[in-house]
Motif scaffolding. Structure first.
Motif, PDB file in Angstrom:
ATOM      1  N   UNK A   1       0.825  -1.204   0.000  1.00 17.16           N
ATOM      2  CA  UNK A   1       0.000   0.000   0.000  1.00 17.16           C
ATOM      3  C   UNK A   1       0.857   1.250   0.000  1.00 17.16           C
ATOM      4  N   UNK A   2       1.884   1.265   0.861  1.00 13.83           N
ATOM      5  CA  UNK A   2       2.782   2.423   0.908  1.00 13.83           C
ATOM      6  C   UNK A   2       3.536   2.595  -0.402  1.00 13.83           C
ATOM      7  N   UNK A   3       3.958   1.491  -1.008  1.00 12.97           N
ATOM      8  CA  UNK A   3       4.666   1.571  -2.289  1.00 12.97           C
ATOM      9  C   UNK A   3       3.755   2.127  -3.383  1.00 12.97           C
ATOM     10  N   UNK A   4       2.496   1.703  -3.385  1.00 18.01           N
ATOM     11  CA  UNK A   4       1.577   2.165  -4.424  1.00 18.01           C
ATOM     12  C   UNK A   4       1.234   3.644  -4.281  1.00 18.01           C
ATOM     13  N   UNK A   5       1.017   4.089  -3.059  1.00 19.90           N
ATOM     14  CA  UNK A   5       0.698   5.515  -2.889  1.00 19.90           C
ATOM     15  C   UNK A   5       1.937   6.366  -3.125  1.00 19.90           C
ATOM     16  N   UNK A   6       3.108   5.825  -2.809  1.00 18.40           N
ATOM     17  CA  UNK A   6       4.348   6.529  -3.133  1.00 18.40           C
ATOM     18  C   UNK A   6       4.469   6.712  -4.641  1.00 18.40           C
ATOM     19  N   UNK A   7       4.161   5.665  -5.392  1.00 12.17           N
ATOM     20  CA  UNK A   7       4.204   5.755  -6.857  1.00 12.17           C
ATOM     21  C   UNK A   7       3.293   6.870  -7.355  1.00 12.17           C
ATOM     22  N   UNK A   8       2.043   6.847  -6.903  1.00  5.39           N
ATOM     23  CA  UNK A   8       1.054   7.812  -7.397  1.00  5.39           C
ATOM     24  C   UNK A   8       1.423   9.237  -6.995  1.00  5.39           C
ATOM     25  N   UNK A   9       1.843   9.431  -5.748  1.00  6.09           N
ATOM     26  CA  UNK A   9       2.216  10.774  -5.302  1.00  6.09           C
ATOM     27  C   UNK A   9       3.475  11.254  -6.006  1.00  6.09           C
ATOM     28  N   UNK A  10       4.432  10.357  -6.209  1.00  7.89           N
ATOM     29  CA  UNK A  10       5.673  10.736  -6.883  1.00  7.89           C
ATOM     30  C   UNK A  10       5.413  11.168  -8.325  1.00  7.89           C
ATOM     31  N   UNK A  11       4.498  10.481  -9.009  1.00  9.39           N
ATOM     32  CA  UNK A  11       4.163  10.885 -10.375  1.00  9.39           C
ATOM     33  C   UNK A  11       3.644  12.309 -10.400  1.00  9.39           C
ATOM     34  N   UNK A  12       2.821  12.657  -9.413  1.00  6.70           N
ATOM     35  CA  UNK A  12       2.294  14.015  -9.335  1.00  6.70           C
ATOM     36  C   UNK A  12       3.400  15.020  -9.025  1.00  6.70           C
ATOM     37  N   UNK A  13       4.299  14.667  -8.128  1.00  5.29           N
ATOM     38  CA  UNK A  13       5.410  15.567  -7.802  1.00  5.29           C
ATOM     39  C   UNK A  13       6.310  15.798  -9.004  1.00  5.29           C
ATOM     40  N   UNK A  14       6.571  14.743  -9.758  1.00  3.85           N
ATOM     41  CA  UNK A  14       7.384  14.872 -10.975  1.00  3.85           C
ATOM     42  C   UNK A  14       6.682  15.786 -11.972  1.00  3.85           C
ATOM     43  N   UNK A  15       5.373  15.614 -12.118  1.00  7.04           N
ATOM     44  CA  UNK A  15       4.594  16.438 -13.035  1.00  7.04           C
ATOM     45  C   UNK A  15       4.637  17.909 -12.633  1.00  7.04           C
ATOM     46  N   UNK A  16       4.579  18.160 -11.333  1.00  4.90           N
ATOM     47  CA  UNK A  16       4.615  19.539 -10.843  1.00  4.90           C
ATOM     48  C   UNK A  16       5.950  20.215 -11.155  1.00  4.90           C
ATOM     49  N   UNK A  17       7.022  19.423 -11.108  1.00 10.87           N
ATOM     50  CA  UNK A  17       8.321  19.912 -11.543  1.00 10.87           C
ATOM     51  C   UNK A  17       9.122  20.704 -10.533  1.00 10.87           C
ATOM     52  N   UNK A  18       8.633  20.797  -9.283  1.00 13.72           N
ATOM     53  CA  UNK A  18       9.380  21.590  -8.305  1.00 13.72           C
ATOM     54  C   UNK A  18       9.698  20.808  -7.039  1.00 13.72           C
ATOM     55  N   UNK A  19       9.785  19.498  -7.170  1.00 10.79           N
ATOM     56  CA  UNK A  19      10.225  18.666  -6.059  1.00 10.79           C
ATOM     57  C   UNK A  19       9.114  18.277  -5.106  1.00 10.79           C
ATOM     58  N   UNK A  20       9.514  17.671  -4.002  1.00  4.47           N
ATOM     59  CA  UNK A  20       8.546  17.227  -3.013  1.00  4.47           C
ATOM     60  C   UNK A  20       9.244  16.454  -1.909  1.00  4.47           C
ATOM     61  N   UNK A  21       8.459  15.970  -0.992  1.00  5.61           N
ATOM     62  CA  UNK A  21       8.972  15.215   0.144  1.00  5.61           C
ATOM     63  C   UNK A  21       8.069  14.000   0.397  1.00  5.61           C
ATOM     64  N   UNK A  22       8.689  12.868   0.656  1.00  6.19           N
ATOM     65  CA  UNK A  22       7.970  11.658   1.051  1.00  6.19           C
ATOM     66  C   UNK A  22       8.617  11.166   2.337  1.00  6.19           C
ATOM     67  N   UNK A  23       7.807  11.016   3.368  1.00  2.36           N
ATOM     68  CA  UNK A  23       8.315  10.549   4.664  1.00  2.36           C
ATOM     69  C   UNK A  23       7.538   9.301   5.063  1.00  2.36           C
ATOM     70  N   UNK A  24       8.260   8.225   5.321  1.00  2.00           N
ATOM     71  CA  UNK A  24       7.650   6.975   5.756  1.00  2.00           C
ATOM     72  C   UNK A  24       7.751   6.832   7.268  1.00  2.00           C
ATOM     73  N   UNK A  25       6.694   6.291   7.879  1.00  2.00           N
ATOM     74  CA  UNK A  25       6.741   5.968   9.295  1.00  2.00           C
ATOM     75  C   UNK A  25       7.103   4.492   9.422  1.00  2.00           C
TER      76      UNK A  25
END
Length: 254
Positions: A120-144
């Motif tokens: 589940x975490x891997x899949x949501x990371x994929x989807x969120x990362x695609x959006x961050x890449x599309x935005x073009x200005x970086x992002x942050x992903x923090x796992x618990x």
């Protein structure tokens, strides 16, 4: 350009660490999408008590890839973008010591833990990362993650293994997403005083649990949230790939 008010997606935000994380970001002026599984009343209460305006609430079963896609899409629809993802959701912990449980219960425990805590975490990371890449200005992903990923969990081996894999996944994503200015980090708490742990802290185990740390106590959810908030900051970019132990010196890795 990242706006002053960031768009934050926190999974498992109805209670405990996730709720504290959502509150920390909201109090700092960010807009938060709170994800929850089945705890509708608790999630509604959590979002209603967040300071600020524009926060969202969305229920999704993280075992279902389609619902994960819908969660990220709804976050973008309501908040406009995704700047930070905090993977906090975890499957309920059910003891499954190998010498005591049936083979069927053993399989069920592993399936439940891996589906949410890792896949589940891997899949949501994929989807969120695609959006961050599309935005073009970086992002942050923090796992618990968890202290249990390193010290072992004989009563909950599937939990320990799922968190160890989550740590590893975060490090792989840190390397993969670095060219896109997306930092990926993991915090590994020890015992935390959440609603889920309240029974153990009030029962016969309490003294032993408190003695695990030389500080003589357990962490508060707010202490974990403070570390997550820092790791989402601009100043923490160089921490990408790190696994940060937050266990009050209850377990020290070599």
């Amino acid at each position: 350009m990242i706006p002053l008010s960031r768009a934050i997606l926190v999974t498992g935000a109805a209670r405990g660490i996730g709720k504290a994380v959502a509150d920390k970001f909201a109090r700092s002026g960010d807009i938060v999408m709170l994800h929850y599984g089945q705890s509708h009343a608790a999630a509604q209460d959590a979002v209603q008590h967040l300071p600020g305006q524009g926060h969202g609430l969305f229920s999704a079963d993280l075992r279902d890839p389609r619902q994960i896609q819908e969660l990220v899409a709804e976050t973008v629809k309501q908040l406009g973008r995704v700047d930070v993802l905090v993977n906090c959701a975890a499957a309920p912990m059910v003891a499954h010591p190998i010498e005591k449980v049936s083979f069927e219960d053993w399989q069920n425990s592993w399936k439940a833990m891996l589906e949410v805590n890792l896949t589940g975490a891997a899949n949501i990371t994929y989807c969120a990362a695609q959006q961050m890449i599309l935005q073009g200005d970086g992002g942050r992903i923090i796992n618990i993650g968890s202290r249990g990923a390193s010290r072992g969990e004989p009563e909950h081996p599937a939990y320990g293994a799922s968190k160890a894999a989550l740590h590893s996944m975060g490090q792989s994503m840190a390397v993969a997403l670095a060219p896109h200015n997306v930092a990926v980090t993991t915090v590994a708490p020890g015992f935390v005083a959440t609603e889920r742990n309240s029974g153990r802290l009030a029962g016969a185990e309490a003294a032993d649990i408190l003695s695990q740390s030389p500080l003589g106590r357990v962490a508060t959810p707010e202490e974990i949230a403070a570390a997550v908030y820092f790791l989402a900051s601009t100043e923490a970019m160089w921490a990408t790939g790190a696994v940060i132990d937050l266990n009050g010196a209850s377990y020290l890795r070599a």
